[in-house]
Design an enzyme around this catalytic site. Structure first.
Site: not given
Length: 298
Positions: A177, A214
């Site tokens: 992420e 993400k």
């Protein structure tokens, strides 16, 4: 090796991933938004007990099932806790058909070169071993991009993939992420550098060590489609990043193959003092809106 049925659920199932992973630093804010002021607890243990109660209330609600969700990201203490007499990861998978993930990062370093790297993750191997023993499928770790700095973004991506390899070696699937802030003065420029840096690292990955990504919902719809279609990417999920749920869902609906992994945008309307009926209805409405944006594309 990652669990095959969980892998199929994430790769091919319809739904989105709930992010229930607020950690120590963000827990007071999450509780305050839920209607629990800091005066309601007097120690860290009391604080974490209250946030665990909130999370259990969410994951045991009637709408929180595999009919609309494919996964849930947990904070370490939530992973170690119980729901209806079962460890939370087992409850999610066995009772709800929701794949459990674990947040493993321990916060961010100060900004340098336009980015914030992750702090060193103390005790990562032991944490990963515990997660495997509890039936967790994968992990999540967050770093932050503010400026379109090629060297800063390269450092972010290198760190994410290097720790990701350590996680993959344990048989877990890492969610990488590198969040581009929605307040970045050149969000699109940062996204272009990030996409290229990630693509280069994906090409070098071993075939037996897939990852998930993400990412912030991009300025240009379908901008991350090359990453979504990459054979070494299990799934690309979107963070809400400070957008309201309505705005995040509207943007997400224009990104084909990208599903939500929302935190605040999922739980923002929930309150501690709601009746069970009101709480469940509020959560069900949020879940339905996010599910539609994840599965029905413009």
């Amino acid at each position: 090796m990652a669990d095959a049925s969980m892998m199929a659920r994430i790769k091919d199932g319809d739904g989105f991933i709930a992010a229930l992973d607020q950690s120590g630093g963000s827990t007071p804010g999450a509780l305050k938004a839920y209607g629990v002021p800091e005066s309601a607890y007097h120690s860290e243990e009391e604080m974490f007990a209250l946030i665990h109660e909130m999370r259990v209330r969410i994951i045991t609600a009637p709408a929180f099932t595999g009919a609309r969700l494919v996964g849930a990201i947990l904070f370490e203490r939530t992973m170690d806790g119980e729901a209806e007499g079962q460890k939370v990861p087992a409850y999610l998978w066995q009772q709800r058909q929701i794949v459990p993930f674990l947040k493993v990062d321990q916060g961010l370093a100060a900004e340098a070169d336009g980015v914030r790297l992750m702090k060193p993750i103390a005790g990562l191997d032991a944490l990963l071993d515990r997660a495997v023993g509890l039936g967790v499928f994968g992990t999540k770790m967050r770093s932050v991009v503010n400026l379109p700095s090629a060297s800063g973004i390269a450092a972010i991506v290198d760190q994410q993939f290097e720790i990701g390899a350590q996680i993959s070696a344990k048989g877990l699937v890492p969610i990488l992420e590198p969040e581009v802030l929605i307040t970045s003065p050149d969000k699109a420029g940062a996204e272009a550098l990030l996409r290229d840096a990630i693509a280069a690292r994906l090409d070098a990955l071993p075939a037996d060590a897939p990852v998930m990504l993400k990412l912030t919902i991009p300025e240009t719809p379908d901008f991350y489609k090359p990453l979504i279609d990459h054979p070494k990417v299990v799934k690309v999920v979107a963070l809400s990043g400070g957008y309201s749920r309505a705005e995040a869902c509207a943007k997400l609906a224009h990104n084909h193959g990208m599903i939500a992994s929302f935190s605040r945008a999922l739980i923002n309307d929930l309150r501690h003092d709601q009746s069970d009926a009101a709480f469940d209805a509020t959560l069900a409405a949020a879940i339905e809106e996010i599910y539609q944006a994840s599965t029905v594309k413009a």
